[in-house]
Design a protein around this motif. Structure first.
Motif, PDB file in Angstrom:
ATOM      1  N   ARG A  24       0.830  -1.208   0.000  1.00 14.20           N
ATOM      2  CA  ARG A  24       0.000   0.000   0.000  1.00 14.20           C
ATOM      3  C   ARG A  24       0.865   1.258   0.000  1.00 14.20           C
ATOM      4  NH1 ARG A  24      -2.970  -3.241   4.137  1.00 14.20           N
ATOM      5  NH2 ARG A  24      -4.696  -4.254   3.031  1.00 14.20           N
ATOM      6  N   HIS A  25       2.000   1.216   0.688  1.00 16.64           N
ATOM      7  CA  HIS A  25       2.914   2.362   0.673  1.00 16.64           C
ATOM      8  C   HIS A  25       3.487   2.581  -0.726  1.00 16.64           C
ATOM      9  CE1 HIS A  25       2.742   3.507   4.789  1.00 16.64           C
ATOM     10  NE2 HIS A  25       3.238   2.365   5.266  1.00 16.64           N
ATOM     11  N   ASP A  27       1.752   2.252  -3.439  1.00 15.83           N
ATOM     12  CA  ASP A  27       0.587   2.505  -4.304  1.00 15.83           C
ATOM     13  C   ASP A  27       0.128   1.248  -5.038  1.00 15.83           C
ATOM     14  OD1 ASP A  27      -0.013   5.108  -3.681  1.00 15.83           O
ATOM     15  OD2 ASP A  27       1.292   5.959  -5.211  1.00 15.83           O
ATOM     16  N   ILE A  46      -2.183  -2.211  -9.407  1.00 11.32           N
ATOM     17  CA  ILE A  46      -1.854  -0.794  -9.305  1.00 11.32           C
ATOM     18  C   ILE A  46      -3.072  -0.039  -8.783  1.00 11.32           C
ATOM     19  CG2 ILE A  46      -1.150   1.267 -10.589  1.00 11.32           C
ATOM     20  CD1 ILE A  46       0.302  -0.586 -12.545  1.00 11.32           C
ATOM     21  N   HIS A  47      -2.879   0.744  -7.718  1.00 11.05           N
ATOM     22  CA  HIS A  47      -3.999   1.405  -7.061  1.00 11.05           C
ATOM     23  C   HIS A  47      -4.737   2.356  -7.998  1.00 11.05           C
ATOM     24  CE1 HIS A  47      -6.163   4.305  -4.538  1.00 11.05           C
ATOM     25  NE2 HIS A  47      -6.286   3.296  -3.688  1.00 11.05           N
ATOM     26  N   ASN A  48      -4.041   3.180  -8.744  1.00 12.52           N
ATOM     27  CA  ASN A  48      -4.705   4.169  -9.604  1.00 12.52           C
ATOM     28  C   ASN A  48      -5.586   3.500 -10.658  1.00 12.52           C
ATOM     29  OD1 ASN A  48      -3.546   6.233  -8.187  1.00 12.52           O
ATOM     30  ND2 ASN A  48      -1.953   6.684  -9.695  1.00 12.52           N
ATOM     31  N   ARG A  88      -8.899   5.452  -0.406  1.00 14.58           N
ATOM     32  CA  ARG A  88      -7.967   4.397  -0.794  1.00 14.58           C
ATOM     33  C   ARG A  88      -8.675   3.054  -0.784  1.00 14.58           C
ATOM     34  NH1 ARG A  88      -3.367   6.052  -2.990  1.00 14.58           N
ATOM     35  NH2 ARG A  88      -2.317   4.159  -2.268  1.00 14.58           N
TER      36      ARG A  88
END
Length: 243
Positions: A24-25, A27, A46-48, A88
């Motif tokens: 998570r750090h 992303d 990938i978070h985005n 998030r």
């Protein structure tokens, strides 16, 4: 026919809270895919990319092509965990799908032609959507991203039930097999009543007090035993005016 939606992911070996925190750090989002004849597999995304996909209905109600290291699996999103405060995504659960077996999934309802309907054109008519999604059952290849509900013929006083929805071919609503009590109302068109608050009764008028009130005289008290009354001479003393 539903559109194809591909989600890219990578396999991962590190597991546990510490590994998830590090992802998570960076992303990335920890995830898992399970089901079918294969064992569960840990993933990272990938978070985005996921944050953008999660803005669309299809991400929650469509068959997804999960591309893991270049190999595609048909999956459904079964769970998405969000941070309680921050915008998030924390974790994702995907389920592998056997395309030869029916699946059950909730899909959104899209209401069409409401403004063009007789009820929609009639002033003082309130159109209420009681249900905004419905659970359906079908083969994965038949899965629609949404179901359209045509309200063009809606009149004041009409009720649209689940059984009135026109479903795509090969799609059914399992709840309707459980009895008439499960054929719930989806749309109501009823007269909009303006609630008028009843005027509360005015409190009874309080009697007016005269401007000049009569001052009450103090109550007369009897003298204590052995004491002279007011205005009388004490015992042994001469009365006033007498010597």
């Amino acid at each position: 026919m539903a559109s194809k939606h591909e989600i890219k992911a990578q396999s991962r070996k590190d597991e546990g809270k510490g590994a998830s925190r590090r992802l998570r750090h960076a992303d990335l989002i920890p995830a898992v895919v399970y089901g079918g004849s294969q064992p569960p597999q840990s993933l990272q995304l990938i978070h985005n990319d996921i944050a953008l996909a999660a803005r669309n209905e299809w991400f929650f109600s469509s068959l997804l092509d999960l591309n893991i290291d270049g190999k595609v699996q048909k999956v459904l999103l079964r769970d998405l965990q969000r941070h309680p405060v921050k915008p998030r995504v924390l974790h994702l659960d995907f389920q592998r799908i056997d395309e030869s077996k029916p699946i059950r999934l909730k899909v959104p309802l899209h209401f069409l032609n409401q403004d063009k309907s007789p009820a929609g054109k009639l002033a003082g008519t309130l159109i209420m959507h009681e249900v905004n999604e419905v659970e359906i059952s079908c083969l994965p290849s038949r899965l629609p991203e949404h179901i359209e509900v045509d309200l063009s013929a809606l009149e004041k006083g009409d009720i649209v039930h689940l059984s009135s929805i026109k479903l795509p071919e090969g799609v059914e609503i399992p709840a309707l097999r459980l009895g008439k009590e499960h054929d719930v109302a989806v749309v109501l068109a009823k007269e909009a009543r303006v609630e008028v608050e009843e005027e509360t009764a005015a409190p009874a008028a309080v009697a007016e007090v005269p401007a000049t009130a009569v001052k009450a005289e103090p109550a007369k008290t009897e003298p204590a035993k052995g004491e002279p009354a007011k205005g009388e001479p004490a015992k042994g003393e001469p009365a006033k005016g007498k010597k």
